[in-house]
Design a protein around this motif. Sequence first.
Motif, short mmCIF file in Angstrom:
data_model
loop_
_atom_site.label_atom_id
_atom_site.label_comp_id
_atom_site.label_asym_id
_atom_site.label_seq_id
_atom_site.Cartn_x
_atom_site.Cartn_y
_atom_site.Cartn_z
N LYS A 21 0.94 -1.15 0.03
CA LYS A 21 -0.36 -0.21 0.08
C LYS A 21 0.78 0.86 0.18
N GLN A 22 0.53 2.20 -0.57
CA GLN A 22 1.37 3.66 -1.12
C GLN A 22 0.76 4.65 0.37
N HIS A 23 0.05 4.37 1.12
CA HIS A 23 -0.78 4.94 2.47
C HIS A 23 -0.34 5.38 3.36
N THR A 24 -0.18 6.76 3.69
CA THR A 24 1.15 6.72 4.84
C THR A 24 0.41 7.42 6.07
N TYR A 25 -1.09 6.88 6.16
CA TYR A 25 -1.85 7.06 7.68
C TYR A 25 -2.45 5.94 8.36
N VAL A 26 -2.70 5.74 9.22
CA VAL A 26 -3.91 4.54 9.42
C VAL A 26 -4.33 5.16 10.31
N GLU A 27 -5.80 5.57 10.11
CA GLU A 27 -6.45 5.23 11.52
C GLU A 27 -7.41 4.29 11.66
N THR A 28 -7.94 4.44 12.96
CA THR A 28 -8.52 4.07 14.67
C THR A 28 -9.69 4.30 14.94
N GLU A 29 -10.79 3.55 15.74
CA GLU A 29 -11.26 4.58 16.59
C GLU A 29 -10.83 5.99 16.96
N ASN A 30 -10.24 5.85 17.80
CA ASN A 30 -9.30 6.83 18.34
C ASN A 30 -7.89 7.92 18.04
N VAL A 31 -7.88 7.17 17.15
CA VAL A 31 -5.97 8.53 16.39
C VAL A 31 -5.64 7.75 15.16
N ARG A 32 -4.75 8.36 15.10
CA ARG A 32 -4.72 8.72 13.89
C ARG A 32 -2.78 8.61 13.40
N TYR A 33 -2.44 7.06 12.45
CA TYR A 33 -0.96 6.71 12.72
C TYR A 33 -0.78 7.59 11.66
N VAL A 34 0.42 8.22 11.41
CA VAL A 34 0.77 9.37 10.01
C VAL A 34 2.32 8.17 10.10
N TYR A 35 2.42 8.36 9.47
CA TYR A 35 4.13 7.67 9.62
C TYR A 35 5.13 7.50 8.06
N GLN A 36 6.50 7.72 7.81
CA GLN A 36 6.69 7.23 6.25
C GLN A 36 8.23 7.18 7.43
N PRO A 37 8.28 5.64 5.46
CA PRO A 37 9.07 4.50 6.28
C PRO A 37 10.36 5.30 5.93
N MET A 38 11.86 4.39 6.57
CA MET A 38 13.06 5.32 6.43
C MET A 38 13.98 4.11 6.52
N GLU A 39 14.21 3.64 5.77
CA GLU A 39 15.47 1.91 5.42
C GLU A 39 14.19 0.95 6.12
N ALA A 40 14.79 0.52 6.91
CA ALA A 40 14.48 -0.69 7.84
C ALA A 40 13.15 0.10 9.12
N LEU A 41 13.76 1.24 9.22
CA LEU A 41 12.33 1.97 10.22
C LEU A 41 11.17 2.86 9.84
N TYR A 42 10.84 2.86 10.89
CA TYR A 42 9.24 4.17 10.16
C TYR A 42 9.48 5.19 11.30
N LEU A 43 9.17 6.33 11.18
CA LEU A 43 9.19 7.17 11.54
C LEU A 43 7.33 7.76 11.55
N LEU A 44 7.57 7.55 12.67
CA LEU A 44 5.80 6.91 13.15
C LEU A 44 5.39 8.62 14.23
N LEU A 45 3.55 9.29 14.38
CA LEU A 45 3.01 10.68 13.83
C LEU A 45 1.82 10.24 15.06
N VAL A 46 1.93 9.96 16.28
CA VAL A 46 0.27 9.73 16.82
C VAL A 46 -0.31 10.58 16.35
N THR A 47 -1.99 11.58 16.61
CA THR A 47 -2.05 12.46 16.51
C THR A 47 -3.48 11.98 16.76
N ASN A 48 -4.26 12.29 17.75
CA ASN A 48 -6.19 12.43 17.50
C ASN A 48 -7.13 12.34 15.93
N LYS A 49 -7.79 11.86 15.35
CA LYS A 49 -8.71 11.61 14.19
C LYS A 49 -9.21 13.57 13.91
N HIS A 50 -9.03 14.63 14.57
CA HIS A 50 -9.69 15.71 15.06
C HIS A 50 -8.38 16.72 14.57
#
Length: 505
Positions: A21-50
């Motif tokens: 998948k080419q998406h850079t974010y994933v949403e759940t019921e309460n939070v939104r994961y905004v991430y970016q792959p950096m080689e073998a690791l992920y840079l992750l930003l966790v925010t609320n859906k608002h």
Amino acid sequence: MSRIRIEGLLAAFPKLIGTGKQHTYVETENVRYVYQPMEALYLLLVTNKHSNILEDLTTLRLLSKLVPEYSYSLDEEDICQNAFELIFAFDEVISLGHAENVSVAQVKQYCEMESHEEKLHKLVMQSKINDTKDVMKRKANEIDKSKIEKNRGDKGGFGPLQSLGSGKIENSFSDLSITSSGPGFGSGSGFGLSSDVGSFSTKSKGGPTSSATAPPKGLGMKLGKSQRTNQFLESLKAEGEVILEHVQPKLAQAAAPPSTDPISLAVEEKLNVTLKRDGGVSNFDVQGTLSLQILDKEDGHIQVQVQTGENQAIIFKTHPNMNKELFANENVLGLKDPNRPFPTGQAGGSEGVGLLKWRMQSTDESMVPLTINCWPSSSGNETYVSIEYEASSLFDLRNVVISVPLPALRDAPSVRQIDGEWRYDSRNSFLEWSVLLIDNSNRSGSMEFVVPQAESSAFFPISVRFIATETFSDLKVTSIIPLNGGNPPKYSQRTQLITENYQIV
């Protein structure tokens, strides 16, 4: 937010991201994961859906630019070593859950701000170091004076300086070395000096009391660091500076180790290639030599049996002292005069004596051992550069280094994907892509990096260097023929292909 809640969100993230998948974010019921792959690791930003996802993406991009500033290799070990610096930098970008309007340069400036207390502490430490140096100098002078006085008493020289009368005499002879007694310095000259004037020593120079013709022991030119240099390095270490000792480069890396066999033969080919960036060959030239090195003069009466490959494009030329007809008919390298021995290693030099030379030129691109394709493309304010190599199945290449020139950059390029290792030379503005071995398991590979917007010509010419144990001529030494009879002497042969000038323009 509690620690247990944060750990639970981070533990659930790997299960939410899918493959392909080419998406850079994933949403759940309460939070939104905004991430970016950096080689073998992920840079992750966790925010609320608002939250505003555009602002979150902008913040994530800023954080991704900060990571290479403090961690040059994007692996888990290097990230852990620079964890505190990354936390401090991230804290300047995000304050109490809200993004700050800052740039990469401002974050680096904030993290490197000088502390008044730290500066005062360094001044105090430097003052203590200077005081210690002064005490060391005074102690050293006192020790030197005591040694001089002791040597005078042991060797029967002059007594205290008061016996010379005025102190002007010492100053006038402080830079002289008198080894003989003349008539003007006898007992009747009025100076009151003895005839053994050679026992006079210079106190200010700290020389010995013996004659000036004898060299002083323990003095002279010394290689290495002086005492003053060592004191300066110790003072820097006391301030917390990291001192790297200078190590002389090993010459064994530039030249092959000397052979211990009685007879050594070396087959070496030098490759000069110029390829066009859009495809095609501008220059392809191979120059090869066969060298012979003999350690013992008794083994010089020999002939060398060789076997050439099936490449008809190679032109061989023997040394003028060699028997050309013998080589043309039987592929045997021998001197015109059979009674004359080959020169030994001392006469022929460390590289041996050249027996055979050959050359090959071609415009066939299939003969090139390694081709490089470079694709720069601009998108917005950035330029994405994709590079791939394709190696021929004829050779296994070792220590491959592909040097890509870069425009003048303020920061290191962002390498998104690479097959191998990379290094950024900021002084010469080069990106070096290195692969230890290219064989049947990795005949092709690619690398992708991002730099600020630049012209496509800024990434050329690309230089390549490598070595191989196979050659185009496929020349081999099959045996050594002794002319004086007896068993054939033991010999060794070394074969290598090296790049002398290999560019893509």
